[in-house]
Design a protein around this motif. Structure first.
Motif, short mmCIF file in Angstrom:
data_model
loop_
_atom_site.label_atom_id
_atom_site.label_comp_id
_atom_site.label_asym_id
_atom_site.label_seq_id
_atom_site.Cartn_x
_atom_site.Cartn_y
_atom_site.Cartn_z
N LYS A 53 9.96 30.24 -33.14
CA LYS A 53 9.53 29.39 -34.19
C LYS A 53 10.42 29.48 -35.53
CE LYS A 53 5.27 29.63 -33.27
NZ LYS A 53 3.72 29.39 -33.43
N LYS A 54 10.53 30.81 -35.97
CA LYS A 54 11.22 31.27 -37.24
C LYS A 54 12.67 30.99 -37.30
CE LYS A 54 11.12 34.74 -40.76
NZ LYS A 54 10.67 33.57 -41.88
N PHE A 55 13.06 31.39 -36.28
CA PHE A 55 14.91 31.50 -36.26
C PHE A 55 15.49 30.51 -35.49
CE2 PHE A 55 13.53 35.96 -37.33
CZ PHE A 55 14.20 35.98 -38.59
N PHE A 56 14.68 29.92 -34.28
CA PHE A 56 15.27 28.99 -33.34
C PHE A 56 14.50 27.88 -33.11
CE2 PHE A 56 17.39 33.24 -32.77
CZ PHE A 56 18.72 32.80 -32.99
N PRO A 57 13.96 27.00 -34.08
CA PRO A 57 12.96 26.08 -33.75
C PRO A 57 13.13 25.16 -32.81
CG PRO A 57 13.92 25.83 -36.10
CD PRO A 57 14.51 27.13 -35.46
N ALA A 58 14.49 24.83 -32.74
CA ALA A 58 15.03 23.77 -31.65
C ALA A 58 14.65 24.31 -30.41
CB ALA A 58 16.47 23.36 -31.75
N ILE A 59 14.84 25.49 -29.94
CA ILE A 59 14.68 26.21 -28.61
C ILE A 59 13.25 26.00 -28.59
CG2 ILE A 59 14.88 28.05 -27.30
CD1 ILE A 59 17.36 28.73 -28.66
N TYR A 60 12.48 26.41 -29.44
CA TYR A 60 11.02 26.48 -29.24
C TYR A 60 10.46 25.01 -28.85
CZ TYR A 60 5.83 26.78 -30.28
OH TYR A 60 4.64 26.70 -30.25
#
Length: 504
Positions: A53-60
């Protein structure tokens, strides 16, 4: 415990295994704990929702989709760069570490590795953005490069010949313990929101601190001291690590190797001469093959892999802990067996077991795992068992041998330079696998396991035809007793070559 080892001339070298020398082995092996902790922590952190959520929101967001693609949900180049940037930094750092080992010695290089790794833990654990997160990984990588260059060399040089395999494998044992600890940490902090991932990354500093404290206690290796002109200190160090006063025979062999080494002004140039090719080819090949077993693909992303086949959340991390325990216990088998059975037999047996495991995993996933949905519990459990079978065979063979064989086969004059090439090859292909694995999983799907199975078959053939046995051979007698007697490599060491094998 007292033992006697033969010199290349047949004269005995006396040695006693003392409390101090065992302490030296264990403290130095904490370099492996650093490396293993990082391998284990990376996959767990990249599967934590708070981290994504903090660094890779698209993957989340992709993870949250009800119909997510099992093979592609983690496919993101920047996410892979988080893991793999460490190994690119380690690749470059290994050559600086080689120079440091020659100029400063093995002991100060180990100290430097621990300091750099600690800095990486601090920066990674407190990173507010992607840039500092990657910088922290690079600091980790430089620390790993220095540690992976200096620690296996240190262990091989301080170990008595008849225990050299077991002592050097302490490095790999501590790698496996580091992976296990990391998996336990991942499991423990996964429920700590929102900063569990910070704890996991920050705790990487703990093994580095232990390594630093250990580096203040261990002695420098006699070979390193004598090579740098410190003959008196070298003799005292040899007495200390052998536990006996009569070290003249071994000292003379080390002095002879150091005298040859001093005449080599350009070790990297010497390394590429024809007569230096056998240990260089073997050293690099063993490290490359170690990565193409597929082990790091499985260990980096064990939590992700187990989520793919149907284990959710903490279940995937728990499954990774199971493989970690198998990894540690199986490495103990190697410590017991390597100086009894030999290097070649362990490698060949493992090739058979790893090949069967990879083909079976690939077949199950190919037939039963579709892009959406998951395996039923029974088949998912079978996949975990097969992964454990794979990890088991790797842990008593290609894991430890990948570090042992390159560290013991180079002559002193090219040892640090040659081992730097071996380490950098390992780091480069670890980088390639780490950077490419998730994309390969997305595009090749279950066929990726057949890809690694093919490589395992090639590795087995390589061992059969090209890898000599080094069990029971003194470290400074490899040229005479191994390379000049091997049916393939002796062609590189023929009379004409030996005659022209002059110093550079």
């Amino acid at each position: 415990m007292t033992s006697v080892e033969p010199s290349s001339s047949g004269q005995p070298f006396g040695s006693k295994v003392t409390v101090y020398v065992v302490a030296c082995w264990i403290f130095a092996a904490f370099g492996g704990l650093m490396f293993g902790y990082d391998i284990g922590i990376s996959g767990g952190v990249t599967s934590m929702d708070d981290f994504l959520k903090k660094f890779f929101p698209a993957i989340y967001e992709r993870k949250l989709h009800a119909k997510e693609n099992n093979y592609c949900k983690y496919d993101d180049q920047l996410l892979q760069l988080f893991t793999s940037s460490l190994y690119l930094a380690a690749l470059v750092a290994s050559f600086g570490a080689s120079k440091a080992c020659n100029v400063l010695g093995r002991k100060p290089t180990i100290s430097l590795a621990s300091v750099l790794f600690t800095l990486g833990a601090v920066v990674s654990g407190t990173a507010p953005n992607k840039v500092l997160l990657i910088i922290g990984r690079i600091l980790f990588g430089i620390g790993v490069g220095f540690g992976n260059e200096s620690v296996p060399l240190f262990l091989s040089e301080v170990a008595p010949m008849q225990h050299r395999g077991a002592v050097n494998i302490l490095f790999q044992l501590f790698v496996t313990i580091g992976i296990l600890i990391a998996n336990l940490v991942n499991y423990a902090v996964s429920s700590i929101h929102p900063n569990g991932w910070r704890i996991a990354l920050g705790l990487a500093g703990v093994p580095a601190i232990f390594l630093f404290m250990g580096s203040l206690i261990i002695t420098e290796t006699p070979s390193s001291l004598i090579e740098r002109g410190k003959e008196i200190e070298g003799k005292e160090a040899l007495k200390k690590i052998r536990g006996v006063d009569d070290v003249e025979s071994e000292l003379e062999q080390i002095k002879l190797a150091c005298e040859i080494s001093r005449q080599v002004k350009h070790p990297y140039k010497k390394l590429f001469k024809r007569a230096s090719m056998p240990p260089l080819i073997i050293g690099i090949s063993i490290q490359v093959f170690q990565q193409f077993t597929g082990i790091n693909a499985i260990m980096f992303y064990a939590p992700v892999l187990f989520q793919t086949v149907g284990f959710k959340g903490n279940g995937s991390l728990l499954s990774a802990v199971i493989t970690g325990v198998v990894n540690v216990l199986s490495t103990l088998v190697s410590i017991v067996a390597v100086d009894r059975i030999g290097r070649r037999k362990l490698l060949l047996q493992a090739c058979v077991q790893m090949f069967i495991s990879m083909v079976a995993i690939g077949s199950i996933l190919l037939i039963h795992l579709k892009p959406t949905g998951s395996l039923d519990k029974g088949l998912a459990a079978v996949v975990v068992v097969l992964v454990c079978m794979f990890v088991m065979s790797f842990a008593w063979s290609w894991g430890p041998m990948g570090w042992l064989i390159p560290s013991e086969t180079f002559p002193l004059e090219t040892r640090t330079a040659g081992f730097a090439f071996a380490v950098s090859a390992n780091m480069f292909f670890t980088f390639v696998i780490a950077q490419a694995f998730l994309s390969m999983l997305c595009n090749m799907r279950a066929y990726i396991f057949f890809f690694f199975a093919l490589w395992i078959l090639i590795m087995g053939l390589f061992v059969v035809f090209l890898l000599p046995e080094t069990k029971g051979v003194p470290i400074d007698s490899m040229t005479e007793r191994v390379w000049k007697k091997h049916p393939v490599w002796r062609k590189f060491m023929g009379k004409e070559v030996v005659k022209n094998y002059e110093m550079t």
